[in-house]
Design a protein around this motif. Structure first.
Motif, mmCIF file in Angstrom:
data_model
loop_
_atom_site.group_PDB
_atom_site.id
_atom_site.type_symbol
_atom_site.label_atom_id
_atom_site.label_comp_id
_atom_site.label_asym_id
_atom_site.label_seq_id
_atom_site.Cartn_x
_atom_site.Cartn_y
_atom_site.Cartn_z
ATOM 1 N N VAL A 102 34.646 53.547 35.183
ATOM 2 C CA VAL A 102 35.559 53.004 36.184
ATOM 3 C C VAL A 102 36.710 52.327 35.449
ATOM 4 N N LEU A 103 37.916 52.580 35.920
ATOM 5 C CA LEU A 103 39.100 51.920 35.384
ATOM 6 C C LEU A 103 39.658 51.004 36.459
ATOM 7 N N ILE A 104 39.788 49.724 36.129
ATOM 8 C CA ILE A 104 40.319 48.735 37.071
ATOM 9 C C ILE A 104 41.730 48.363 36.606
ATOM 10 N N PHE A 105 42.705 48.619 37.459
ATOM 11 C CA PHE A 105 44.090 48.271 37.165
ATOM 12 C C PHE A 105 44.352 46.866 37.678
ATOM 13 N N GLY A 106 44.569 45.930 36.782
ATOM 14 C CA GLY A 106 44.904 44.571 37.176
ATOM 15 C C GLY A 106 43.687 43.682 37.301
ATOM 16 N N LEU A 107 43.352 42.971 36.231
ATOM 17 C CA LEU A 107 42.243 42.011 36.301
ATOM 18 C C LEU A 107 42.628 40.833 37.176
ATOM 19 N N GLY A 108 43.843 40.334 36.984
ATOM 20 C CA GLY A 108 44.377 39.282 37.847
ATOM 21 C C GLY A 108 43.725 37.931 37.649
ATOM 22 N N LEU A 109 44.202 36.991 38.410
ATOM 23 C CA LEU A 109 43.730 35.610 38.325
ATOM 24 C C LEU A 109 43.114 35.128 39.631
ATOM 25 N N ASN A 110 43.081 35.969 40.642
ATOM 26 C CA ASN A 110 42.630 35.547 41.973
ATOM 27 C C ASN A 110 41.309 36.175 42.391
ATOM 28 N N GLU A 111 40.458 36.507 41.440
ATOM 29 C CA GLU A 111 39.090 36.972 41.695
ATOM 30 C C GLU A 111 38.954 38.410 42.174
ATOM 31 N N GLY A 112 40.027 39.089 42.541
ATOM 32 C CA GLY A 112 39.894 40.464 43.028
ATOM 33 C C GLY A 112 39.399 41.410 41.947
ATOM 34 N N GLY A 113 40.095 41.427 40.823
ATOM 35 C CA GLY A 113 39.678 42.292 39.717
ATOM 36 C C GLY A 113 38.377 41.839 39.100
ATOM 37 N N VAL A 114 38.173 40.531 39.021
ATOM 38 C CA VAL A 114 36.929 39.989 38.461
ATOM 39 C C VAL A 114 35.739 40.389 39.326
ATOM 40 N N GLY A 115 35.895 40.287 40.630
ATOM 41 C CA GLY A 115 34.817 40.671 41.546
ATOM 42 C C GLY A 115 34.480 42.142 41.446
ATOM 43 N N SER A 116 35.499 42.978 41.357
ATOM 44 C CA SER A 116 35.271 44.420 41.208
ATOM 45 C C SER A 116 34.579 44.720 39.891
ATOM 46 N N ALA A 117 35.054 44.085 38.821
ATOM 47 C CA ALA A 117 34.456 44.307 37.503
ATOM 48 C C ALA A 117 32.992 43.877 37.477
ATOM 49 N N LYS A 118 32.683 42.739 38.074
ATOM 50 C CA LYS A 118 31.289 42.269 38.120
ATOM 51 C C LYS A 118 30.417 43.240 38.912
ATOM 52 N N PHE A 119 30.918 43.710 40.049
ATOM 53 C CA PHE A 119 30.144 44.629 40.868
ATOM 54 C C PHE A 119 29.778 45.877 40.080
#
Length: 87
Positions: free
Chosen positions: A36-53
């Motif tokens: 899986v490639l996630i574009f944009g880790l960000g600072l508002n939990e969106g990318g972090v939540g996806s990455a953790k899932f």
């Protein structure tokens, strides 16, 4: 020709929707060893939540972002326990 749609729908449900063999071939939620490639880790939990899932599912996760590592350090620190995440 006139069809009784209730009979047709019951047959479809019985033959295709409820048949265990057919249902087992459509496992759309098996992410283990997928990439899986996630574009944009960000600072508002969106990318972090996806990455953790995806990391918890056993997926190989790669994350990209336009911001530098020092800006994203709070988000990266939340993911430091996962060995299957690349940056």
């Amino acid at each position: 020709m006139i069809y009784n749609f209730k009979v047709v729908l019951d047959k479809l449900e019985r033959d295709y929707i409820l048949r265990p063999k057919w249902r087992s071939t459509l496992n759309m939620f098996d992410y283990k060893n997928k990439k899986v490639l996630i574009f944009g880790l960000g600072l508002n939990e969106g990318g972090v939540g996806s990455a953790k899932f995806f990391a918890k599912q056993g997926t190989i996760v790669r994350i990209t972002d336009l911001k530098d590592g020092t800006t994203l350090e709070p988000s990266i620190n939340q993911l430091k326990d996962f060995t299957n995440i690349e940056y």
